[in-house]
Design an enzyme around this catalytic site. Sequence first.
Site, short mmCIF file in Angstrom:
data_model
loop_
_atom_site.label_atom_id
_atom_site.label_comp_id
_atom_site.label_asym_id
_atom_site.label_seq_id
_atom_site.Cartn_x
_atom_site.Cartn_y
_atom_site.Cartn_z
NE ARG A 240 4.18 -1.97 4.82
CZ ARG A 240 2.79 -1.89 4.22
NH1 ARG A 240 1.91 -2.54 4.91
NH2 ARG A 240 2.86 -1.49 3.24
CD GLU A 269 4.44 -9.18 5.94
OE1 GLU A 269 4.06 -9.02 6.99
OE2 GLU A 269 3.96 -8.43 5.04
CG HIS A 287 0.48 -8.11 4.63
ND1 HIS A 287 1.80 -7.46 4.52
CD2 HIS A 287 -0.22 -7.00 4.35
CE1 HIS A 287 1.78 -6.22 4.30
NE2 HIS A 287 0.49 -5.65 4.23
C1 GLV Z 1 -0.77 -3.07 2.59
O1 GLV Z 1 -0.06 -3.49 3.48
C2 GLV Z 1 -0.66 -1.64 2.14
O2 GLV Z 1 0.05 -0.92 2.49
O3 GLV Z 1 -1.64 -1.46 1.20
#
Ligand code: GLV
Length: 328
Positions: A240, A269, A287
Amino acid sequence: MPRPTIAVARAIFPEVIERLHAHFEVRANPQDQLLNPQELVAFLQGCDGLLCTGSERIDAAVLAACPQLRICANMAVGYNNFDLDAMTAARVLGTNTPDVLTETTADFGFALLMATARRVTESEHYLRAGKWTRWSYDMFAGQEVHGSTLGIIGMGRIGQGIARRGALGFGMKVIYHNRSRLDADTEAQCQARYVGKEELLERADHVVLVVPYSAASHHTIGAAELARMKPTAVLVNIARGGIVDDAALAQALRDGKIAAAGLDVFEGEPQVHPALLELPNVVLTPHIASATVTTRKAMANLAADNLIRFLTDGAALTALNPQVLDAA
Ligand code: GLV
């Protein structure tokens, strides 16, 4: 009995919306517009359930303004967009999408490690820019991956998947650090050895971060940690934004404290720290670690299944605060 109403905060696969229509009145967000907290509250009025993504923050203020809401089904495994204590206090169930994305996300962690260590995007940009006129012995010479030491911080399901890929596929020595040590069988399957965080940073040739975000894991990697790493090391963050201090990372890359970084997640982000955008030795992706069609469909369907189960018979497949189920 009127059918429950649910909101779907962002665009998702039309066939999953169709499935939801069979059970609920569905309020979709056809423009796929990002909703700020006021817009989210307005969108949720009269809704019993919400299918959301990591972009929607569910906190005490939103819950207080949406008293009819009973479930928020996240289409993500991470749920740091939920204030789970506030949800539990308001008797709102939270669910996430574990397991269905584990292997795909581990694949991507490895892809980012490979791309970064072997300078794939940097060399591609060079080629596309028409700069490739002749071969040379040290052109885009990167860091060895096979046989090197892989350090994994955060050894949940995805971390274990990365460990297996490293140990079994690439003959890497795997060391890991986690809040708690894994049992001996799991360590043996992953061929991974538990070490302290400082030892991991000093010994690893490559460090992959897969730790969930919380106040306690904020800036797990900052200037002090980067200074402990090898100058040839590669850092990969698929966890993250906020796990890494992005400003400190940009400085460490500029100063040659580490060799390169592969980043799929960023502080704040979709904004990216401008200094990272300037650096050639960084691979940046938006991401997408779980983004295959199959996996994203499985995530959307699991979120939908949680809504259907909970709002039709009070159960859930992947409850984050099951005490809400017990109290129902
Ligand atoms: C993506 O970042 C998730 O947490 O699935």
